[in-house]
Write an enzyme that holds these catalytic residues in place. Structure first.
Site, short mmCIF file in Angstrom:
data_model
loop_
_atom_site.label_atom_id
_atom_site.label_comp_id
_atom_site.label_asym_id
_atom_site.label_seq_id
_atom_site.Cartn_x
_atom_site.Cartn_y
_atom_site.Cartn_z
N LYS A 55 37.10 37.70 50.31
CA LYS A 55 36.69 37.07 51.03
C LYS A 55 37.23 37.71 52.83
CE LYS A 55 35.21 33.81 48.47
NZ LYS A 55 35.44 32.84 48.49
N ARG A 115 39.72 34.03 41.14
CA ARG A 115 38.92 34.60 40.35
C ARG A 115 38.28 36.12 40.84
NH1 ARG A 115 33.66 35.01 42.24
NH2 ARG A 115 31.24 35.14 41.25
#
Length: 301
Positions: A237, A271
């Site tokens: 991210k 995830r």
């Protein structure tokens, strides 16, 4: 004084997804990301070919993935929405092939979609989990999940991928996200989805600033109050890149740091893109976390 809050050690929640029963062991599940899109923020285009996608899914299973999460629409900030037919054209051949593969017998396939129509077709093709970044915003989504007996991840997001970063005004990001997820959980249960089929995701990067992502991670135990498995997706991210000054393809170490923190706090699932590495991180952290004096650690099966 105990180093870990005793409440964190009782995280053996069961999550049902079709015929699969996940969790219950206290081990953090690893959900492997399989994007079959041309424009995802990290690996867009890498697995657009169905054959390459199936090969990657099988490889992730061999690396230790507990779930394969297939996505056919990018949800990066500003991403354009695609039609139901286009999304299905991308994901259905992959889901059908992966679900039918002998290596995937015990590994559920998840469909990452916001659209009830896509979810219905994916579940018919062999998926058993719907991973919905909108938290079930599409009318009919909960009914699709209910009727299929599927599992579901309710992720927190405000707005849409096109405008979500305009909706980052929280009084307390953890309390507000927890409250809004609790509302979606109740809506799902009211629509007939069994609570044991639901998991929640605080939605790192979705209507969140970098600082808000860190606060959600720091206080992740606040979501235990929802009494459902918690899934978190820190992989590659932008906040990882911001902190480590790295491009998207150079965030393995930063992602590993976030995963280690989450596993140490008994999060139920992570995830990730890099399955092999994150499975190893999770197993080592669990071994340290759960070690008992005088006992040798069991080998990872």
């Amino acid at each position: 004084m105990a180093f870990v809050d005793a409440r964190l050690t009782d995280r053996a929640l069961v999550w049902r997804a079709g015929p699969h029963v996940l969790g219950g062991s206290g081990r953090t599940l690893v959900m492997g990301i399989l994007n079959v899109t041309p424009d995802s923020f990290s690996d867009g285009g890498s697995f657009a070919d169905p054959g390459a996608a199936v090969d990657r899914a099988v490889a992730m299973i061999e690396e230790g993935a507990d779930i394969i999460d297939v996505g056919g629409e990018s949800t990066r900030p500003g991403a354009a929405e695609v039609t139901v037919d286009e999304e299905c054209a991308r994901i259905l051949p992959v889901i059908g092939a992966v679900a039918a593969h002998p290596a995937a017998t015990a590994v559920p396939v998840s469909i990452d979609t916001r659209k009830a129509a896509v979810a219905a077709r994916a579940l018919a093709a062999g998926a058993t989990i719907v991973n919905d970044v909108s938290g079930g915003a599409d009318p009919g989504m909960f009914e699709v999940v209910r009727d299929a007996g599927a599992g579901m991840v309710l992720m927190h997001m405000r707005g849409t991928p096109q405008d979500m970063q305009e909706h980052t005004d929280y009084a307390d990001v953890v309390a507000d996200v927890r409250r809004e997820l609790a509302e979606r959980l109740q809506d799902a249960v009211d629509a007939g989805v069994a609570a044991e089929r639901l998991a929640v995701d605080p939605g790192l990067g979705f209507a969140k600033t970098a600082g808000q992502n860190l606060e959600l991670l720091r206080r992740i135990e606040a979501f235990w109050e929802l009494e459902r498995p918690v899934v978190v997706g820190p992989s590659r991210k932008s906040f990882v890149g911001r902190i480590t000054h790295t491009d998207v393809d150079d965030r393995l170490a930063g992602t590993a740091g976030a995963v280690a923190w989450l596993v140490a706090r008994h999060v139920d699932a992570v995830r990730v893109h890099d399955v092999r590495e994150m499975v190893r991180v999770a197993r080592i952290v669990e071994a340290i976390r759960d070690a008992h004096p005088g006992e040798e650690p069991p080998p990872w099966p």
